[in-house]
Design a protein around this motif. Structure first.
Motif, PDB file in Angstrom:
ATOM      1  N   LEU A   1       7.394   4.053  -5.469  1.00 32.04           N
ATOM      2  CA  LEU A   1       6.655   4.246  -4.208  1.00 32.04           C
ATOM      3  C   LEU A   1       7.341   3.525  -3.057  1.00 32.04           C
ATOM      4  O   LEU A   1       7.594   2.335  -3.123  1.00 32.04           O
ATOM      5  CB  LEU A   1       5.240   3.670  -4.345  1.00 32.04           C
ATOM      6  N   PHE A   2       7.605   4.302  -1.975  1.00 33.04           N
ATOM      7  CA  PHE A   2       8.283   3.705  -0.816  1.00 33.04           C
ATOM      8  C   PHE A   2       7.537   4.042   0.456  1.00 33.04           C
ATOM      9  O   PHE A   2       6.882   5.073   0.559  1.00 33.04           O
ATOM     10  CB  PHE A   2       9.730   4.212  -0.706  1.00 33.04           C
ATOM     11  N   LYS A   3       7.710   3.179   1.466  1.00 31.46           N
ATOM     12  CA  LYS A   3       7.069   3.404   2.768  1.00 31.46           C
ATOM     13  C   LYS A   3       8.033   4.173   3.645  1.00 31.46           C
ATOM     14  O   LYS A   3       9.247   3.952   3.605  1.00 31.46           O
ATOM     15  CB  LYS A   3       6.802   2.058   3.461  1.00 31.46           C
TER      16      LYS A   3
ATOM     17  N   THR B   1      13.050   3.416   2.206  1.00 26.98           N
ATOM     18  CA  THR B   1      13.710   2.330   1.477  1.00 26.98           C
ATOM     19  C   THR B   1      12.790   1.150   1.239  1.00 26.98           C
ATOM     20  O   THR B   1      13.037   0.329   0.368  1.00 26.98           O
ATOM     21  CB  THR B   1      14.950   1.844   2.258  1.00 26.98           C
ATOM     22  N   ASN B   2      11.729   1.056   2.014  1.00 21.02           N
ATOM     23  CA  ASN B   2      10.848  -0.114   1.853  1.00 21.02           C
ATOM     24  C   ASN B   2       9.810   0.158   0.777  1.00 21.02           C
ATOM     25  O   ASN B   2       9.033   1.100   0.875  1.00 21.02           O
ATOM     26  CB  ASN B   2      10.098  -0.382   3.179  1.00 21.02           C
ATOM     27  N   PRO B   3       9.779  -0.667  -0.251  1.00 23.60           N
ATOM     28  CA  PRO B   3       8.793  -0.423  -1.322  1.00 23.60           C
ATOM     29  C   PRO B   3       7.382  -0.684  -0.808  1.00 23.60           C
ATOM     30  O   PRO B   3       7.173  -1.563   0.020  1.00 23.60           O
ATOM     31  CB  PRO B   3       9.179  -1.440  -2.400  1.00 23.60           C
ATOM     32  N   VAL B   4       6.424   0.089  -1.311  1.00 25.14           N
ATOM     33  CA  VAL B   4       5.025  -0.112  -0.924  1.00 25.14           C
ATOM     34  C   VAL B   4       4.541  -1.441  -1.466  1.00 25.14           C
ATOM     35  O   VAL B   4       3.826  -2.185  -0.802  1.00 25.14           O
ATOM     36  CB  VAL B   4       4.148   1.055  -1.453  1.00 25.14           C
ATOM     37  N   PHE B   5       4.934  -1.737  -2.704  1.00 30.84           N
ATOM     38  CA  PHE B   5       4.516  -3.004  -3.315  1.00 30.84           C
ATOM     39  C   PHE B   5       5.753  -3.851  -3.529  1.00 30.84           C
ATOM     40  O   PHE B   5       6.630  -3.484  -4.294  1.00 30.84           O
ATOM     41  CB  PHE B   5       3.851  -2.749  -4.673  1.00 30.84           C
ATOM     42  N   ASN B   6       5.816  -4.979  -2.826  1.00 33.96           N
ATOM     43  CA  ASN B   6       7.017  -5.802  -3.006  1.00 33.96           C
ATOM     44  C   ASN B   6       6.906  -6.583  -4.318  1.00 33.96           C
ATOM     45  O   ASN B   6       5.790  -6.840  -4.814  1.00 33.96           O
ATOM     46  CB  ASN B   6       7.236  -6.715  -1.806  1.00 33.96           C
TER      47      ASN B   6
END
Lengths: 447, 376
Positions: free
Chosen positions: B285-287, B299-304
């Protein structure tokens, strides 16, 4: 006379003011001119009560009081000043200065300076009536202005008890000095002290100086009465010098409002100046407590000159005019000042030239070069500084002392052709000990 | 090399570069600051143009022998004129530009005009020095390293959990993080900064109640969930720059993320939750992020990873895993219905509170979903 305008509330309080007086137009207009100068110029930032005048009638005197936030001023009119002054009722009122000045100037028409005006307050309005016109000519000439519910609050005109310095200036000389140097002060906001005019008091002379850091103009004169100040050496440290700073906008206002022959300043400290001139009493307060620079560090370095160059006023004017005519406005608008190279050589004419850019010029002019430590001097200077020097020259010659640091000290002089020193340099003619002198010093351009 | 510097990026690193330049010139330095460009928040400031900069470069003060730094805060819109005068810079006449590489257009336009392709910028790049630091880092790891570094430079220690919490709540913008760190340095009396202190100092008043409410929803503890919800009502919209509706939307976001996380764990981890399984569960899952050229990247993960590691250890998470998937999914749907209803009543605080109350009642099983819909 002290006048403390008490601690009145700044609220819309219904106060019945019965003020009524009679005064000649000429006196009224003169005073209002001065009031206008103070209240509409140099206004302190966020000061919301500018452009107003308070008329305060107390017993047999009328006071006109105003302020711009920095400079508080009060004019007092009594029977001695205006023999037609007649006080009917005491009172106090504040009105907009622009309005009352305009009315008083125009009421009565031309040639009505000797007319007597009635000034009274009725129903929150100030009524001004040309009594002379109504009585003699049967003509109705009157106007009225709404009054303000506020008055000038908290202004005090109390002479400092133990001022640091008390000094009496010849008004003309004081105004000449301020007017001569004020344009050399800087308008750049990052060096506040260069936005000031520096008044230095020495026992045998008074100096007024202003500059931008790279160029300074100094107006000096010998007062008719010696300055009553502590003795200090010419090259005193800045903290030991008797110096008072005047913000340029306030200094301009002061020169516009002082009349009479003399103005006496009571300097309480470096931030509070009380002065009296005729029927005017004023206080310049909140002067920034800044250190000026010891400008005499460079201004008195004539003995370190590498060479001395005398140029006749008309020759310098001609050269400067030509150099000025090739100024490229497109470049100067970018902030680059127009400059030229100056070359002085022993036995030769002086040469000024611009050899870069779209517009160029080259001119040689007669000069007298006195070799002290060099037979040639060349550097680049701002055209503006040379132009101002030549423009300020009201004598026959400009004498330039060229220093190794790239600084030139320029004196405006008349010469004693028959009297020369051991270097062959003609002496400076001293027509009058008390005549003012103008001097400049400026640095070379940063390359 | 010309002594011309361009400092841009986050505030903390920019200040470090600045102090390094000043200290190189010695003890006594004359700094002249010019404010350039259009600072929309301060219309009274003196906005300098290129001519003011050039005047300063060409002028000198006869009475000040100290080396001078001309510091430009931002660049004027006619900055290109300064290019020809950069040659006047020397060790006694240093030019430092502090600000982004470009300038804001004259108000009312808000456009940012880049200077990166200008001769001025390229001259400084080749002959001077560009001192660029990031404003926002790409990964949480980089953010954590940066935070740890700053804390160390201030001679303090930060618990790993505290760093995670800070990043979870404040993101990866280094200026925002530095702002929170300065608050912590003032707030914490000793050397060690703990997660609790981060919660007390950096988290809005209502946030801790939101976390408590989430935990109580997972336990289906209606009384405690409502208690925290009432506390949330008291503090939402109170902080400067926030609104009640805005904070409610953030609450919905937190709830949505919470249920999504539970669903993913439920799908992938079975009854035994391990860190590896959890990370694998959320890895896809990515933002969506808009790039500078207008395109979108994922590229930014939803859950870090820090969020995952932190949450899988919570007992409430383990407790929630006992709920069946249908219940979690039902709560998520109900949440979305409530969010839509709140959007329609964004100005009606009373209605919003009623919608949230109905959600909590439904989530804790006090009423059915149908009854909750009827209430609304």
């Amino acid at each position: 006379m002290q006048s403390v305008i008490g601690e009145e509330q700044e609220q819309a309080v219904e106060v019945k003011l019965d003020l009524k007086l009679e005064i000649t137009k000429e006196t009224l207009v003169d005073v209002l001119d001065g009031v206008y100068q103070v209240s509409t110029n140099g206004i302190k930032t966020e000061f919301d009560f500018a452009r107003n005048v308070t008329i305060n009638v107390v017993d047999d005197k009328v006071e006109f009081i105003t302020t711009n936030g920095h400079l508080d001023a009060r004019w007092v009119i009594d029977k001695e000043m205006d023999n037609k002054l007649l006080i009917h009722t005491n009172g106090k009122v504040t009105v907009e200065i622009g309005m009352i000045k305009g009315i008083c100037n125009s009421l009565g028409g031309s040639g009505s300076d000797t007319h007597v005006f009635s000034v009274s307050v009725k129903n929150k309005s100030l009524h001004i009536v040309d009594l002379s016109a109504e009585k003699k000519e049967g003509q109705k000439k009157r106007a009225q202005i709404e009054t303000s519910y506020k008055n000038h609050v908290g202004l005090t005109f109390v002479k400092p008890k133990n001022p640091k310095t008390t000094i009496k200036f010849d008004t003309d000389m004081f105004c000449d000095g301020i007017s001569s140097v004020k344009e050399y002060a800087s308008d750049q906001q990052y060096k506040e002290h260069y936005g000031m005019i520096c008044l230095r008091l020495l026992q045998n002379r008074t100096e007024m100086t202003a500059g931008c850091g790279l160029r300074f103009g100094i107006f000096s004169y010998k007062p008719t009465n010696m300055n009553d100040v502590p003795e200090e050496p010419e090259n005193a440290k800045i903290k030991d010098a008797t110096i008072y700073l005047f913000p340029v906008p306030q200094a301009k206002i002061i020169t516009n409002i002082i009349g009479d022959d003399a103005v006496t300043f009571y300097f309480k400290d470096k931030t509070y100046y009380y002065f009296e001139c005729g029927n005017l009493t004023a206080v310049l307060k909140g002067v920034p407590n800044l250190d000026y620079i010891d400008y005499w560090r460079h201004a008195t370095q004539k003995d370190k000159a590498l060479c001395i160059v005398d140029i006749k006023k008309e020759d310098l004017n001609e050269a400067v005019a030509l150099i000025g005519s090739v100024e490229d406005n497109a470049v100067t608008e970018q902030g680059v000042f127009h400059s030229c190279n100056c070359v002085y050589k022993e036995g030769e004419k002086a040469e000024l030239f611009v050899d870069e850019g779209r517009y160029q010029a080259d001119i040689t002019i007669p000069c007298e070069f006195y070799n002290i430590d060099t037979d040639k001097y060349k550097d680049e200077y701002s055209w503006e500084y040379l132009n101002d020097t030549s423009g300020a020259c009201d004598k026959t010659h400009v004498r330039m002392y060229c220093l190794s640091s790239g600084i030139i000290i320029a004196d405006i002089i008349d010469r004693e052709e028959d009297e020369k020193d051991d270097r062959g340099v003609p002496a400076i003619k001293q027509k009058d000990d008390y005549a003012p002198k103008m001097r400049f010093f400026f640095g070379n351009v940063n390359k | 090399m010309l002594p011309v510097f361009w400092i841009s990026g986050n505030y903390y690193d920019s200040q470090k570069y600045w102090h390094r330049i000043v200290s190189t010139l010695g003890k006594e330095v004359n700094v002249e600051v010019l404010f350039c460009g259009y600072a929309s928040q301060d219309r009274t400031s003196f906005n300098s143009a290129a001519s003011d900069v050039i005047k300063l470069l060409k002028n000198r003060d006869l009475f000040d022998d100290r080396p001078r730094i001309i510091k430009l805060k931002g660049i004027p819109d006619d900055y290109t004129l300064i290019t020809d005068y950069l040659k006047l810079c020397n060790n006694d006449n240093v030019l430092v530009i502090e600000g982004p590489v470009g300038y804001k257009a004259k108000p009312p336009r808000k456009r940012f005009i880049s200077a990166a392709s200008s001769k001025f910028y390229k001259t400084i790049k080749s002959k001077g020095k560009l001192l660029v630091s990031e404003t926002e880092v790409k990964t949480y790891r980089q953010a954590e390293e940066w935070i740890v570094n700053v804390v160390k430079e201030h001679k303090k220690n930060l618990e790993p959990e505290a760093a995670t919490l800070l990043m979870e709540f404040k993101g990866k913008n280094l200026d925002v993080l530095y702002g929170e760190l300065t608050k912590l340095f003032a707030y914490v009396p000793g050397k060690n900064i703990t997660a609790d202190q981060v919660k007390e100092c950096c988290v809005p008043l209502y946030m801790s109640d939101v976390w408590e409410m989430l935990d109580n929803l997972d336990y289906a503890d209606y009384d405690k969930a409502m208690l925290h919800l009432q506390k949330f009502y008291r503090f939402a919209g109170v902080a400067t720059g926030t609104t009640f509706y805005g904070d409610v939307m953030k609450l919905f976001g937190a709830l949505h993320q919470h249920y999504l996380f539970l669903l993913l764990l439920k799908d992938n981890c079975g009854k035994q939750i391990t860190a590896d399984k959890a990370k694998e569960a959320v890895s896809g899952l990515f933002k969506k992020k808009k790039e500078k050229d207008g395109s979108y990247s994922w590229t930014n993960p939803v859950f870090n990873p820090k969020f995952v590691s932190f949450n899988i250890t919570k007992r409430t998470t383990n407790s929630a895993m006992r709920l069946n998937k249908r219940k979690i999914y039902s709560n998520m749907l109900e949440l979305d219905r409530c969010r839509v209803s709140c959007r329609k009543s964004s100005n009606n605080e009373t209605k919003i509170k009623m919608i949230l109350d109905s959600f909590v009642m439904a989530a804790c099983g006090k009423i059915t979903v149908e009854e909750a819909v009827m209430i609304r």
